[in-house]
Write a protein that holds these residues in place. Sequence first.
Motif, PDB file in Angstrom:
ATOM      1  N   THR A 271       0.846  -1.198   0.000  1.00  0.00           N
ATOM      2  CA  THR A 271       0.000   0.000   0.000  1.00  0.00           C
ATOM      3  C   THR A 271       0.884   1.251   0.000  1.00  0.00           C
ATOM      4  O   THR A 271       2.076   1.195   0.332  1.00  0.00           O
ATOM      5  CB  THR A 271      -0.906   0.041   1.248  1.00  0.00           C
ATOM      6  OG1 THR A 271      -0.087   0.300   2.408  1.00  0.00           O
ATOM      7  CG2 THR A 271      -1.650  -1.272   1.431  1.00  0.00           C
ATOM      8  N   PRO A 272       0.302   2.401  -0.347  1.00  0.00           N
ATOM      9  CA  PRO A 272       1.075   3.650  -0.278  1.00  0.00           C
ATOM     10  C   PRO A 272       1.602   3.959   1.115  1.00  0.00           C
ATOM     11  O   PRO A 272       2.617   4.651   1.250  1.00  0.00           O
ATOM     12  CB  PRO A 272       0.052   4.710  -0.728  1.00  0.00           C
ATOM     13  CG  PRO A 272      -0.901   3.973  -1.610  1.00  0.00           C
ATOM     14  CD  PRO A 272      -1.024   2.610  -0.970  1.00  0.00           C
ATOM     15  N   LEU A 273       0.921   3.462   2.162  1.00  0.00           N
ATOM     16  CA  LEU A 273       1.413   3.706   3.516  1.00  0.00           C
ATOM     17  C   LEU A 273       2.819   3.144   3.702  1.00  0.00           C
ATOM     18  O   LEU A 273       3.652   3.724   4.408  1.00  0.00           O
ATOM     19  CB  LEU A 273       0.468   3.085   4.553  1.00  0.00           C
ATOM     20  CG  LEU A 273      -0.841   3.844   4.787  1.00  0.00           C
ATOM     21  CD1 LEU A 273      -1.795   3.008   5.620  1.00  0.00           C
ATOM     22  CD2 LEU A 273      -0.568   5.182   5.469  1.00  0.00           C
ATOM     23  N   ALA A 274       3.085   2.023   3.065  1.00  0.00           N
ATOM     24  CA  ALA A 274       4.430   1.439   3.148  1.00  0.00           C
ATOM     25  C   ALA A 274       5.454   2.363   2.497  1.00  0.00           C
ATOM     26  O   ALA A 274       6.619   2.387   2.909  1.00  0.00           O
ATOM     27  CB  ALA A 274       4.450   0.070   2.475  1.00  0.00           C
ATOM     28  N   ASP A 275       5.013   3.151   1.494  1.00  0.00           N
ATOM     29  CA  ASP A 275       5.935   4.099   0.856  1.00  0.00           C
ATOM     30  C   ASP A 275       6.405   5.145   1.854  1.00  0.00           C
ATOM     31  O   ASP A 275       7.582   5.533   1.861  1.00  0.00           O
ATOM     32  CB  ASP A 275       5.253   4.797  -0.323  1.00  0.00           C
ATOM     33  CG  ASP A 275       4.859   3.836  -1.434  1.00  0.00           C
ATOM     34  OD1 ASP A 275       5.460   2.743  -1.510  1.00  0.00           O
ATOM     35  OD2 ASP A 275       3.952   4.179  -2.217  1.00  0.00           O
ATOM     36  N   GLY A 276       5.478   5.637   2.697  1.00  0.00           N
ATOM     37  CA  GLY A 276       5.850   6.631   3.698  1.00  0.00           C
ATOM     38  C   GLY A 276       6.830   6.076   4.709  1.00  0.00           C
ATOM     39  O   GLY A 276       7.812   6.740   5.079  1.00  0.00           O
ATOM     40  N   LEU A 277       6.588   4.847   5.171  1.00  0.00           N
ATOM     41  CA  LEU A 277       7.491   4.210   6.128  1.00  0.00           C
ATOM     42  C   LEU A 277       8.849   3.933   5.488  1.00  0.00           C
ATOM     43  O   LEU A 277       9.891   4.056   6.128  1.00  0.00           O
ATOM     44  CB  LEU A 277       6.871   2.914   6.636  1.00  0.00           C
ATOM     45  CG  LEU A 277       5.607   3.082   7.495  1.00  0.00           C
ATOM     46  CD1 LEU A 277       4.882   1.757   7.650  1.00  0.00           C
ATOM     47  CD2 LEU A 277       5.969   3.651   8.862  1.00  0.00           C
ATOM     48  N   ARG A 278       8.835   3.595   4.199  1.00  0.00           N
ATOM     49  CA  ARG A 278      10.079   3.305   3.490  1.00  0.00           C
ATOM     50  C   ARG A 278      10.906   4.576   3.306  1.00  0.00           C
ATOM     51  O   ARG A 278      12.148   4.533   3.366  1.00  0.00           O
ATOM     52  CB  ARG A 278       9.770   2.688   2.131  1.00  0.00           C
ATOM     53  CG  ARG A 278      11.008   2.159   1.391  1.00  0.00           C
ATOM     54  CD  ARG A 278      10.626   1.523   0.056  1.00  0.00           C
ATOM     55  NE  ARG A 278       9.609   0.513   0.230  1.00  0.00           N
ATOM     56  CZ  ARG A 278       8.370   0.602  -0.282  1.00  0.00           C
ATOM     57  NH1 ARG A 278       8.016   1.676  -0.989  1.00  0.00           N
ATOM     58  NH2 ARG A 278       7.501  -0.364  -0.082  1.00  0.00           N
ATOM     59  N   THR A 279      10.252   5.702   3.106  1.00  0.00           N
ATOM     60  CA  THR A 279      10.977   6.961   2.962  1.00  0.00           C
ATOM     61  C   THR A 279      11.744   7.295   4.239  1.00  0.00           C
ATOM     62  O   THR A 279      12.870   7.790   4.191  1.00  0.00           O
ATOM     63  CB  THR A 279      10.011   8.109   2.611  1.00  0.00           C
ATOM     64  OG1 THR A 279       9.326   7.798   1.392  1.00  0.00           O
ATOM     65  CG2 THR A 279      10.769   9.426   2.427  1.00  0.00           C
ATOM     66  N   CYS A 280      11.142   7.006   5.399  1.00  0.00           N
ATOM     67  CA  CYS A 280      11.853   7.203   6.665  1.00  0.00           C
ATOM     68  C   CYS A 280      13.121   6.350   6.697  1.00  0.00           C
ATOM     69  O   CYS A 280      14.189   6.805   7.137  1.00  0.00           O
ATOM     70  CB  CYS A 280      10.956   6.835   7.846  1.00  0.00           C
ATOM     71  SG  CYS A 280       9.543   7.918   8.082  1.00  0.00           S
ATOM     72  N   GLN A 281      12.978   5.113   6.238  1.00  0.00           N
ATOM     73  CA  GLN A 281      14.123   4.199   6.241  1.00  0.00           C
ATOM     74  C   GLN A 281      15.212   4.684   5.278  1.00  0.00           C
ATOM     75  O   GLN A 281      16.402   4.665   5.600  1.00  0.00           O
ATOM     76  CB  GLN A 281      13.655   2.789   5.856  1.00  0.00           C
ATOM     77  CG  GLN A 281      14.597   1.679   6.237  1.00  0.00           C
ATOM     78  CD  GLN A 281      15.622   1.375   5.149  1.00  0.00           C
ATOM     79  OE1 GLN A 281      15.452   1.798   4.010  1.00  0.00           O
ATOM     80  NE2 GLN A 281      16.668   0.651   5.506  1.00  0.00           N
ATOM     81  N   GLU A 282      14.792   5.183   4.113  1.00  0.00           N
ATOM     82  CA  GLU A 282      15.756   5.696   3.139  1.00  0.00           C
ATOM     83  C   GLU A 282      16.473   6.924   3.688  1.00  0.00           C
ATOM     84  O   GLU A 282      17.676   7.107   3.462  1.00  0.00           O
ATOM     85  CB  GLU A 282      15.033   6.049   1.832  1.00  0.00           C
ATOM     86  CG  GLU A 282      14.515   4.838   1.070  1.00  0.00           C
ATOM     87  CD  GLU A 282      13.645   5.232  -0.110  1.00  0.00           C
ATOM     88  OE1 GLU A 282      13.446   6.454  -0.303  1.00  0.00           O
ATOM     89  OE2 GLU A 282      13.173   4.337  -0.826  1.00  0.00           O
ATOM     90  N   LEU A 283      15.729   7.751   4.417  1.00  0.00           N
ATOM     91  CA  LEU A 283      16.324   8.943   5.011  1.00  0.00           C
ATOM     92  C   LEU A 283      17.464   8.571   5.943  1.00  0.00           C
ATOM     93  O   LEU A 283      18.563   9.130   5.877  1.00  0.00           O
ATOM     94  CB  LEU A 283      15.253   9.725   5.781  1.00  0.00           C
ATOM     95  CG  LEU A 283      15.730  10.828   6.725  1.00  0.00           C
ATOM     96  CD1 LEU A 283      16.410  11.928   5.937  1.00  0.00           C
ATOM     97  CD2 LEU A 283      14.579  11.380   7.533  1.00  0.00           C
ATOM     98  N   ILE A 284      17.209   7.609   6.804  1.00  0.00           N
ATOM     99  CA  ILE A 284      18.221   7.204   7.782  1.00  0.00           C
ATOM    100  C   ILE A 284      19.407   6.536   7.092  1.00  0.00           C
ATOM    101  O   ILE A 284      20.561   6.789   7.431  1.00  0.00           O
ATOM    102  CB  ILE A 284      17.590   6.267   8.832  1.00  0.00           C
ATOM    103  CG1 ILE A 284      16.553   7.043   9.650  1.00  0.00           C
ATOM    104  CG2 ILE A 284      18.652   5.671   9.749  1.00  0.00           C
ATOM    105  CD1 ILE A 284      15.734   6.191  10.583  1.00  0.00           C
ATOM    106  N   THR A 285      19.133   5.739   6.072  1.00  0.00           N
ATOM    107  CA  THR A 285      20.206   5.031   5.367  1.00  0.00           C
ATOM    108  C   THR A 285      21.079   5.997   4.573  1.00  0.00           C
ATOM    109  O   THR A 285      22.313   5.957   4.650  1.00  0.00           O
ATOM    110  CB  THR A 285      19.617   3.971   4.421  1.00  0.00           C
ATOM    111  OG1 THR A 285      18.866   3.033   5.181  1.00  0.00           O
ATOM    112  CG2 THR A 285      20.727   3.242   3.683  1.00  0.00           C
ATOM    113  N   THR A 286      20.448   6.878   3.807  1.00  0.00           N
ATOM    114  CA  THR A 286      21.215   7.786   2.949  1.00  0.00           C
ATOM    115  C   THR A 286      21.954   8.848   3.752  1.00  0.00           C
ATOM    116  O   THR A 286      22.917   9.434   3.270  1.00  0.00           O
ATOM    117  CB  THR A 286      20.302   8.482   1.929  1.00  0.00           C
ATOM    118  OG1 THR A 286      19.271   9.205   2.614  1.00  0.00           O
ATOM    119  CG2 THR A 286      19.670   7.473   0.998  1.00  0.00           C
TER     120      THR A 286
END
Length: 469
Positions: A271-286
Motif C-alpha cells: 500500500t502507499p502507507l508502506a511508501d511513507g514508512l520506506r521513505t523514513c528508512q531511506e532517510l536514515i540510510t542515505t
Amino acid sequence: MQDQAGRKHFRQRMDLMVRTIREDISAGRLRHGDFLPSEKAYAKQYALSNKSVRQGLDVLVAERLLEKIPRVGNRVIGTAAAGQAVLRFGYYPSMLEQAALESLIEQFHARHPDIRVQMIPMTAPQTFGGLRTYVDTDALDLISISSSAFDEFVTNDAADYWETVDTNPHIYPFLNETLQADGQLKAQPFIFSPLMLIYNKSHLRSLDLLEPDSGWRWGDLFGHASKLNVEKERIGFYFHFPSFNRWPVFLLQSGMTFGREMDGTMKLRGTPLADGLRTCQELITTQNRFPLMLSDKEADAEKLFFDGKVSMLMTSYFSLNMHPHNPKIKYDIAPLPYVNESKTLLLVIGLAISSRSQHKDNAKLLLDFLISYRSQLTIRQTTLSIPSLKPAAEWTGKETMYRPSRFHMYREIIPTFAQQKDLRLSKSELGLIQREARLYWSGLEAEDVFLDRLEKLLSHPGQNADGSA
C-alpha cells in the motif's frame, strides 16, 4: 547523570518555584512590600540557572504579583486588590516566545485594570490526561490547547470541557475546522504553522546548488543532503525524528489513511502507507544512519541549524522563535518535499474557555483581546509565528527583525495542509508504529518482516505479534 536529569527537568523545577512563590503571596506568607530572596538563592534552592530564575519571576511580574526594582530586587505587590477579579490562564511555556505572550498580557492589564491574569505555565505532557488535570486541579479559566490535544478530547467524548465560541469571520476558515466538535467551535484559533523546510543559503551557494522548491521529492533532498554533508563539520539534512509533530508527515504524504478490512484486519504491505514508512528508512540510510542522538527535543535540532551544523532542516514557524531574531545565518524556507502527495502537517494552537470556569465573561474578554487585530498584529510584527487572524498575518510593512524572504509561502501551500487525525490513528497507535519501526528504519530488519508484525499489532490491539496477550 544527575546534571543531565536536572537540565531535562528544569522547567518542572521552575514551575515549582513559581507556584511556591505564588502560593506564599496568596497565603500571606509573603506580604505587600516584602522583598524576595536573591535570584542566586532561588537558583541554588531549585537547581536552576540565574536565567531560568529570572524567567520564572517574569511570569509573576506579568501576573502583577511582583515588581522588579533595578539594582534592588523583586518586591511583592500583593494579591488582587479589592474588587479586582483574578483570571487563571494556562499556557504552553513556549508561547512566551512564539506569541509574545507576556507583552500581550501586559497590554490586557493596561486595558482591564480590574482583572488580574494569573499565568499558569503548563509543563506536563500535553495529553488528554495532562490537560484535563490542569483544568480540574488548577481551576483554569482559559487554556491554550494544540489541535492534536483537542482531538484527544473529542476522541474521549470530552469536548464538553470547553465552552462553545463564536466563529470569527476574519480567522482563516481552515483553522476553525481543526478545533470543532459536532459542528461547534470549541476553541478559538490563536497561532498556527505548517511543517516546512528551512535551508542555509550560503551552504547551497558555496556548492552552486539550486535552492529547494515546491517540486522537490524526498529523493531530490537526499541528493542535495549528500553533497552538503561535510565530515566532522556539518550534515546536509536533519530534524528531531522522535517528535509526533515531525515524522508522521511521511505517512500523510503517502496519500492513504489507515483503515481496516471487513474482517477487522489492517493491510500495509503493497500500500502507499508502506511508501511513507520506506521513505523514513531511506532517510536514515542515505544520511549515514541519520544521527538520531543529536537532539533530545525539537529546539535542539533548530539550534544545530543556527549553529551552522545542519544545512537543511524540517521545522515549523513556531520553532524559529526559539533562536535569535537576527541570526548570523541567513536562511530561507521552502515547502517540504513529498512522497506520493504534496502534504504537510498543520500545527494549530487554540484558546479554550473551561466550561467549569466561574469567570467565563472575563475569560471571554481575554480570549477576544488575544485574537483582536491589535494583539495578532503584535504577534506578526514581533515573532515568526503566523497569527490566526488573516488581516494581521498578511500585514506588510517595515520589519524590525530578520524574516525569510519567503515568509508568506504558507499562503500558497494551504491546500497541502493536513492533520494527524487524517491518518485515523490514535496517538498510542502512532507511538506503536514508531517503536516497532526502529529496527527496520535502522536497517536491521527486512521490510516484509516489519510490515507483517505491524499489521498484526494494529489489527489486534493488546496482543503481541505472536498472538499472545
